[in-house]
Design a protein around this motif. Structure first.
Motif, PDB file in Angstrom:
ATOM      1  N   GLY A   1      79.328 -26.774 111.985  1.00 20.50           N
ATOM      2  CA  GLY A   1      78.525 -26.748 113.207  1.00 20.50           C
ATOM      3  C   GLY A   1      78.267 -25.348 113.719  1.00 20.50           C
ATOM      4  O   GLY A   1      77.165 -25.039 114.195  1.00 20.50           O
ATOM      5  N   ARG A   2      79.261 -24.492 113.629  1.00 18.77           N
ATOM      6  CA  ARG A   2      79.060 -23.093 114.055  1.00 18.77           C
ATOM      7  C   ARG A   2      78.018 -22.412 113.179  1.00 18.77           C
ATOM      8  O   ARG A   2      77.150 -21.677 113.668  1.00 18.77           O
ATOM      9  N   MET A   3      78.111 -22.623 111.870  1.00 22.83           N
ATOM     10  CA  MET A   3      77.157 -22.010 110.946  1.00 22.83           C
ATOM     11  C   MET A   3      75.751 -22.581 111.142  1.00 22.83           C
ATOM     12  O   MET A   3      74.748 -21.888 110.975  1.00 22.83           O
ATOM     13  N   MET A   4      75.691 -23.853 111.518  1.00 23.57           N
ATOM     14  CA  MET A   4      74.420 -24.531 111.758  1.00 23.57           C
ATOM     15  C   MET A   4      73.588 -23.780 112.798  1.00 23.57           C
ATOM     16  O   MET A   4      72.362 -23.780 112.744  1.00 23.57           O
TER      17      MET A   4
ATOM     18  N   ALA B   1      79.969 -31.446 120.858  1.00 30.50           N
ATOM     19  CA  ALA B   1      79.256 -31.616 119.583  1.00 30.50           C
ATOM     20  C   ALA B   1      79.657 -30.516 118.613  1.00 30.50           C
ATOM     21  O   ALA B   1      80.029 -29.406 119.003  1.00 30.50           O
ATOM     22  N   TYR B   2      79.573 -30.808 117.332  1.00 28.91           N
ATOM     23  CA  TYR B   2      79.866 -29.803 116.312  1.00 28.91           C
ATOM     24  C   TYR B   2      78.789 -28.720 116.289  1.00 28.91           C
ATOM     25  O   TYR B   2      79.091 -27.526 116.176  1.00 28.91           O
ATOM     26  N   GLY B   3      77.529 -29.137 116.347  1.00 25.28           N
ATOM     27  CA  GLY B   3      76.439 -28.177 116.273  1.00 25.28           C
ATOM     28  C   GLY B   3      75.109 -28.853 116.481  1.00 25.28           C
ATOM     29  O   GLY B   3      74.982 -30.075 116.345  1.00 25.28           O
ATOM     30  N   MET B   4      74.105 -28.058 116.804  1.00 22.35           N
ATOM     31  CA  MET B   4      72.767 -28.584 117.102  1.00 22.35           C
ATOM     32  C   MET B   4      71.728 -27.664 116.485  1.00 22.35           C
ATOM     33  O   MET B   4      71.872 -26.445 116.471  1.00 22.35           O
TER      34      MET B   4
END
Length: 297
Positions: free
Chosen positions: A215-218, A247-250
């Protein structure tokens, strides 16, 4: 000829997942079902108002795909009547064209008894789409990581992504051609290296089921998000809310105009409700990944 009078079911997809531009796809549990019956001429009939503007004869994308596969293998295919029901929003970044292509490939495979390998199906779909991310996920399900250079195809398939998904779907359509026109022709070398690194770490994290890192890389994409996000109302506010809600990522779903949010399994409904209250411009969908790709009934 092979079997007639059957149904093909294909999942929706989201692609890129941020920096995995044109290479990473995720199948979603929204489906298009195509019933196939022998007929005197080609016809395509859609259920529901949203799809009524699409071509209904030989120029329909499902039919042109069937004919492409037949020609590719030097075969003749008899006309069919296709009856289509779909849960997939049209032109909203959920892979509706890849789903149609995937359906066409599978229908041709059945009608002509070609017994195509999965890799061959993905290659054909990638030839027609111009990239492999959506169509590989539609055909295989789960997460797919693809390399396609116009001739060669390689796909890594991760069949069981352990996440929930929230999609924010706007009322307006954004055509892929229009969205691609927003992208620069060139990126500085250092920027491309950073984007490649983010994509590599995200892919490895997904393979290890480390969705927090994924998610961070997203959210470190440099390939398309910076050039497209201005077309998404309240984009940065949505990102902040997603972080607040755990949320993990968006990121942008495919070429847009929908927003993809990866969340913990089982939390998609709760987070979708919160985001729907915060951002009423969007329709908020709580979805699970589809662990299966195209299926023949």
């Amino acid at each position: 000829m092979g079997v007639a009078n059957f149904s093909v079911v294909v999942p929706a997809t989201t692609a890129n997942l941020g920096p995995g531009f044109d290479s990473i796809g995720l199948a979603l549990a929204l489906y298009m079902t195509v019933d196939v019956e022998q007929a005197l001429s080609w016809s395509v009939q859609y259920e529901g108002d949203e799809y009524q503007g699409l071509a209904s004869g030989e120029d329909n994308l499902i039919v042109t795909t069937i004919l492409y596969v037949a020609e590719r293998y030097g075969r003749m295919v008899t006309p069919q009547a296709l009856y289509v029901q779909s849960d997939i929003p049209l032109g909203k970044g959920l892979g509706s064209s890849a789903t149609a292509i995937g359906a066409g490939i599978e229908i041709a495979d059945q009608l002509l008894a070609l017994e195509l390998a999965s890799k061959d199906k993905v290659l054909i779909g990638s030839e027609l789409e111009g990239h492999a991310d959506n169509v590989s996920a539609a055909l295989l399900g789960g997460v797919t990581i693809s390399y396609f250079d116009g001739a060669d195809i390689d796909v890594i398939h991760l069949p069981e992504p352990k996440i929930g998904v929230v999609m924010l779907v706007p009322p307006k359509v954004l055509l892929t051609e229009e969205s691609r026109g927003l992208l620069p022709e060139l990126l500085p070398h250092a920027v491309a290296i950073a984007g490649s690194a983010a994509s590599s770490v995200m892919t490895a994290a997904i393979a290890r089921e480390d969705w927090e890192t994924a998610g961070r890389m997203m959210e470190k994409d440099v390939f398309h998000e910076p050039y497209r996000k201005a077309f998404f109302p309240e984009f940065e506010k949505i990102r902040l809310s997603c972080r607040d809600y755990g949320a993990y990522g968006m990121t942008i779903s495919g070429a847009g105009p929908s927003v993809f949010i990866a969340v913990k399994q089982g939390e998609e409904g709760k987070i979708a409700e919160r985001l729907a209250a915060d951002f009423p411009y969007y329709e908020c969908l709580a979805i699970k990944p589809s662990l299966v790709g195209v299926v023949v009934n």
